[in-house]
Enzyme design. Structure first.
Site, PDB file in Angstrom:
ATOM      1  N   THR A   1       0.858  -1.183   0.000  1.00 32.15           N
ATOM      2  CA  THR A   1       0.000   0.000   0.000  1.00 32.15           C
ATOM      3  C   THR A   1       0.899   1.240   0.000  1.00 32.15           C
ATOM      4  O   THR A   1       2.053   1.174   0.406  1.00 32.15           O
ATOM      5  CB  THR A   1      -0.975  -0.007   1.192  1.00 32.15           C
ATOM      6  OG1 THR A   1      -0.219  -0.114   2.392  1.00 32.15           O
ATOM      7  CG2 THR A   1      -1.956  -1.164   1.088  1.00 32.15           C
TER       8      THR A   1
ATOM      9  N   THR B   1       1.491   4.429   1.554  1.00 37.53           N
ATOM     10  CA  THR B   1       2.263   4.962   2.681  1.00 37.53           C
ATOM     11  C   THR B   1       3.162   3.888   3.279  1.00 37.53           C
ATOM     12  O   THR B   1       4.317   4.150   3.634  1.00 37.53           O
ATOM     13  CB  THR B   1       1.321   5.533   3.768  1.00 37.53           C
ATOM     14  OG1 THR B   1       0.540   6.571   3.180  1.00 37.53           O
ATOM     15  CG2 THR B   1       2.095   6.090   4.951  1.00 37.53           C
ATOM     16  N   CYS B   2       2.652   2.683   3.366  1.00 38.83           N
ATOM     17  CA  CYS B   2       3.415   1.575   3.941  1.00 38.83           C
ATOM     18  C   CYS B   2       4.689   1.295   3.127  1.00 38.83           C
ATOM     19  O   CYS B   2       5.760   1.095   3.695  1.00 38.83           O
ATOM     20  CB  CYS B   2       2.551   0.323   4.002  1.00 38.83           C
ATOM     21  SG  CYS B   2       1.005   0.553   4.916  1.00 38.83           S
ATOM     22  N   SER B   3       4.564   1.297   1.815  1.00 40.08           N
ATOM     23  CA  SER B   3       5.698   0.984   0.939  1.00 40.08           C
ATOM     24  C   SER B   3       6.640   2.163   0.718  1.00 40.08           C
ATOM     25  O   SER B   3       7.841   1.978   0.552  1.00 40.08           O
ATOM     26  CB  SER B   3       5.194   0.516  -0.430  1.00 40.08           C
ATOM     27  OG  SER B   3       4.573  -0.742  -0.318  1.00 40.08           O
TER      28      SER B   3
ATOM     29  N   VAL C   1       7.879   1.153   5.914  1.00 42.22           N
ATOM     30  CA  VAL C   1       8.913   0.105   5.871  1.00 42.22           C
ATOM     31  C   VAL C   1      10.287   0.687   5.534  1.00 42.22           C
ATOM     32  O   VAL C   1      11.267   0.373   6.219  1.00 42.22           O
ATOM     33  CB  VAL C   1       8.528  -1.027   4.892  1.00 42.22           C
ATOM     34  CG1 VAL C   1       9.657  -2.036   4.750  1.00 42.22           C
ATOM     35  CG2 VAL C   1       7.259  -1.735   5.369  1.00 42.22           C
TER      36      VAL C   1
END
Length: 168
Positions: free
Chosen positions: A52, A54-56, A60
């Protein structure tokens, strides 16, 4: 909801291993959360979903890039938890170059997420039950710090905030 001072849930997460080693077979392997956390200091961050935006792009990468700073601050391991299956988390680990730095742990049935009380219902967006975005520092299975994001936010669960708390 889980809070500072609580023991982390005694559940099982899954981890995809690219190569065989140290008793791990190739493929998904069960990770007993209580056993894996015993005697260790672990920086855990959780997020709604692999791959997703923001996550990527932010979540992370911050932990991967600052791996050495976490080690220097006394953190034994960094865990990323998401309500995805182990195969997706393994592919995401490759994509994010997280192997050897961040353990990408799958909470496929959301058991860990439900037990922490940090679930997020994204059914309206076609994603079902997911994890809220948060970070927590665990020492020997106990929650020492907990940073829970507000809806749609990415302000307190990032690597820099956790490092600041570690170095305070």
């Amino acid at each position: 909801m889980i809070k500072v001072g609580d023991t982390i849930p005694h559940t099982t997460l899954m981890e995809y291993s690219e190569v065989e080693g140290e008793g791990c077979s190739i493929g998904p392997n069960a990770v007993d959360v209580a056993k894996a956390a015993a005697g260790k200091t672990i920086a855990v961050f959780a997020l709604p979903g692999a791959f997703t935006p923001t996550c990527s792009a932010k979540h992370v990468p911050g932990y991967v890039e600052k791996f050495d700073k976490f080690k220097a601050a006394g953190v034994d391991e960094i865990w990323c938890v998401s309500v995805n299956d182990a195969f997706v988390m393994g592919a995401w680990a490759r994509d994010q170059k997280a192997n050897g730095k961040v353990r990408m742990l799958a909470d496929g049935s959301a058991e860990f997420t439900k037990e922490t009380g940090l679930s997020l219902d994204l059914t309206a967006r076609g994603m079902g039950l997911r994890s809220n975005r948060y970070s927590m520092l665990i020492k020997d299975g106990k929650v020492v710090t907990l940073n829970i994001e507000g809806p749609g936010k990415f302000e307190v669960s990032d690597a820099d905030t956790m490092l600041g708390q570690l170095n305070a």
